[in-house]
Design a protein around this motif. Sequence first.
Motif, mmCIF file in Angstrom:
data_model
loop_
_atom_site.group_PDB
_atom_site.id
_atom_site.type_symbol
_atom_site.label_atom_id
_atom_site.label_comp_id
_atom_site.label_asym_id
_atom_site.label_seq_id
_atom_site.Cartn_x
_atom_site.Cartn_y
_atom_site.Cartn_z
ATOM 1 N N TYR A 188 29.609 -14.664 -21.977
ATOM 2 C CA TYR A 188 28.558 -14.687 -20.960
ATOM 3 C C TYR A 188 28.245 -16.111 -20.504
ATOM 4 C CZ TYR A 188 27.374 -9.741 -21.664
ATOM 5 O OH TYR A 188 27.416 -8.365 -21.723
ATOM 6 N N GLY A 189 28.627 -17.111 -21.303
ATOM 7 C CA GLY A 189 28.293 -18.488 -20.986
ATOM 8 C C GLY A 189 29.337 -19.230 -20.176
ATOM 9 N N LEU A 190 30.479 -18.607 -19.923
ATOM 10 C CA LEU A 190 31.539 -19.235 -19.129
ATOM 11 C C LEU A 190 31.432 -18.797 -17.668
ATOM 12 C CD1 LEU A 190 34.533 -18.703 -21.591
ATOM 13 C CD2 LEU A 190 33.465 -20.898 -21.025
ATOM 14 N N ASP A 191 31.241 -19.749 -16.786
ATOM 15 C CA ASP A 191 31.187 -19.415 -15.354
ATOM 16 C C ASP A 191 32.617 -19.297 -14.835
ATOM 17 O OD1 ASP A 191 30.540 -18.976 -12.753
ATOM 18 O OD2 ASP A 191 29.269 -20.754 -12.508
ATOM 19 N N ARG A 192 33.233 -18.194 -15.165
ATOM 20 C CA ARG A 192 34.644 -17.978 -14.843
ATOM 21 C C ARG A 192 34.855 -17.853 -13.344
ATOM 22 N NH1 ARG A 192 36.094 -13.013 -16.889
ATOM 23 N NH2 ARG A 192 33.914 -12.396 -16.736
ATOM 24 N N ALA A 193 33.911 -17.196 -12.668
ATOM 25 C CA ALA A 193 34.056 -17.006 -11.221
ATOM 26 C C ALA A 193 34.089 -18.339 -10.485
ATOM 27 C CB ALA A 193 32.916 -16.128 -10.697
ATOM 28 N N ILE B 102 39.651 -13.301 -27.393
ATOM 29 C CA ILE B 102 39.818 -14.251 -26.292
ATOM 30 C C ILE B 102 38.861 -13.867 -25.170
ATOM 31 C CG2 ILE B 102 42.259 -14.749 -26.751
ATOM 32 C CD1 ILE B 102 42.900 -12.802 -24.450
ATOM 33 N N VAL B 103 38.677 -14.785 -24.231
ATOM 34 C CA VAL B 103 37.907 -14.482 -23.019
ATOM 35 C C VAL B 103 38.815 -14.749 -21.821
ATOM 36 C CG1 VAL B 103 35.853 -14.971 -21.646
ATOM 37 C CG2 VAL B 103 35.750 -15.151 -24.141
ATOM 38 N N PRO B 104 39.420 -13.714 -21.250
ATOM 39 C CA PRO B 104 40.264 -13.919 -20.062
ATOM 40 C C PRO B 104 39.409 -14.374 -18.872
ATOM 41 C CG PRO B 104 40.618 -11.749 -21.069
ATOM 42 C CD PRO B 104 39.369 -12.312 -21.659
ATOM 43 N N TYR B 105 39.962 -15.246 -18.041
ATOM 44 C CA TYR B 105 39.168 -15.659 -16.888
ATOM 45 C C TYR B 105 39.929 -15.641 -15.571
ATOM 46 C CZ TYR B 105 41.034 -20.487 -17.347
ATOM 47 O OH TYR B 105 41.830 -21.601 -17.422
ATOM 48 N N TYR C 204 31.695 -9.260 -18.632
ATOM 49 C CA TYR C 204 30.848 -10.358 -19.065
ATOM 50 C C TYR C 204 30.571 -11.306 -17.902
ATOM 51 C CZ TYR C 204 32.288 -8.600 -23.621
ATOM 52 O OH TYR C 204 32.535 -7.788 -24.705
ATOM 53 N N PRO C 205 29.708 -10.903 -16.964
ATOM 54 C CA PRO C 205 29.356 -11.818 -15.873
ATOM 55 C C PRO C 205 28.578 -13.009 -16.412
ATOM 56 C CG PRO C 205 27.906 -9.901 -15.893
ATOM 57 C CD PRO C 205 28.983 -9.624 -16.901
ATOM 58 N N TYR C 206 28.642 -14.109 -15.689
ATOM 59 C CA TYR C 206 27.961 -15.326 -16.132
ATOM 60 C C TYR C 206 26.458 -15.077 -16.246
ATOM 61 C CZ TYR C 206 26.444 -20.200 -16.315
ATOM 62 O OH TYR C 206 25.884 -21.392 -16.687
ATOM 63 N N ASP C 207 25.928 -15.262 -17.439
ATOM 64 C CA ASP C 207 24.520 -14.971 -17.706
ATOM 65 C C ASP C 207 24.042 -15.899 -18.834
ATOM 66 O OD1 ASP C 207 22.021 -13.937 -18.311
ATOM 67 O OD2 ASP C 207 22.629 -11.846 -18.112
ATOM 68 N N PRO C 208 23.683 -17.140 -18.511
ATOM 69 C CA PRO C 208 23.310 -18.095 -19.558
ATOM 70 C C PRO C 208 22.100 -17.673 -20.381
ATOM 71 C CG PRO C 208 22.895 -18.990 -17.358
ATOM 72 C CD PRO C 208 23.682 -17.742 -17.168
ATOM 73 N N ALA C 209 21.152 -16.981 -19.761
ATOM 74 C CA ALA C 209 19.982 -16.521 -20.520
ATOM 75 C C ALA C 209 20.399 -15.515 -21.593
ATOM 76 C CB ALA C 209 18.957 -15.896 -19.576
#
Length: 233
Positions: A12-17, A194-197, A49-54
């Motif tokens: 959730y912490g990786l801004d992959r987009a 892993i976290v594919p991006y 897992y969309p980017y969601d830092p909170a």
Amino acid sequence: MNKLLVRQAVAYGLDRAAVVRSFYGGRGQLADQFLPPIFVGHAKHVKRYPYDPARSRALLRKAGLKLPVKVDFWFPTDVSRPYMPDPKRNFGVFAASLGRAGFKVVPHSAPWSPDYIQTLMSGKAQLYLAGWLADLPDPDNFFGSHFRTYLPQFGFRNPKLFALLDRADAEPNLGRRARLYEQASRLIMKLLPIVPYVHFKYAVALRRNVIGYVTDAGGPINESFANVAFASR
């Protein structure tokens, strides 16, 4: 990273987009799972897992950790790969987004070969950038090369997944094989070794009068030129 909650926080912490949008020249597709969509076994419904830092920060606290959580993040130098044309820029965006998500990123870099590859293959890299170029257009080339047995690179042991991938590889019926790999796709995105991006498209340059060329799922090493010809000008 042995804690699933921490791996979820990373996802959730990786801004992959932002990385895919910024550094792939329109030839990158945001990955929602490990297997590219052109392969049999790409699943329709996987955990996303969309980017969601909170949410990342909340997961880290739930894991019993004090923020910010230190993480050693590796990226390679002196290399450009189709899946990461400029590793340092990918790392920069990811490090910044993880910083907003409750992590304290400690950067590490090394030349691609042999230092970086040896570091990640030996399991010494806590978090790192890597990718895969298909050797042949078959899902086992992705899954089997990474998750059919224990590898120090991932530090990941899951007998259920290992057995599922063995079964899928041995299955001769294409429909049943596809369903087994779809199960594996969903399980990997649930367990997050892993976290594919990104999934990327190869860039191929052709003369204007070339006809019959069809790109292959495995990339430039697997195309058939049986129907390729020069058209009359």
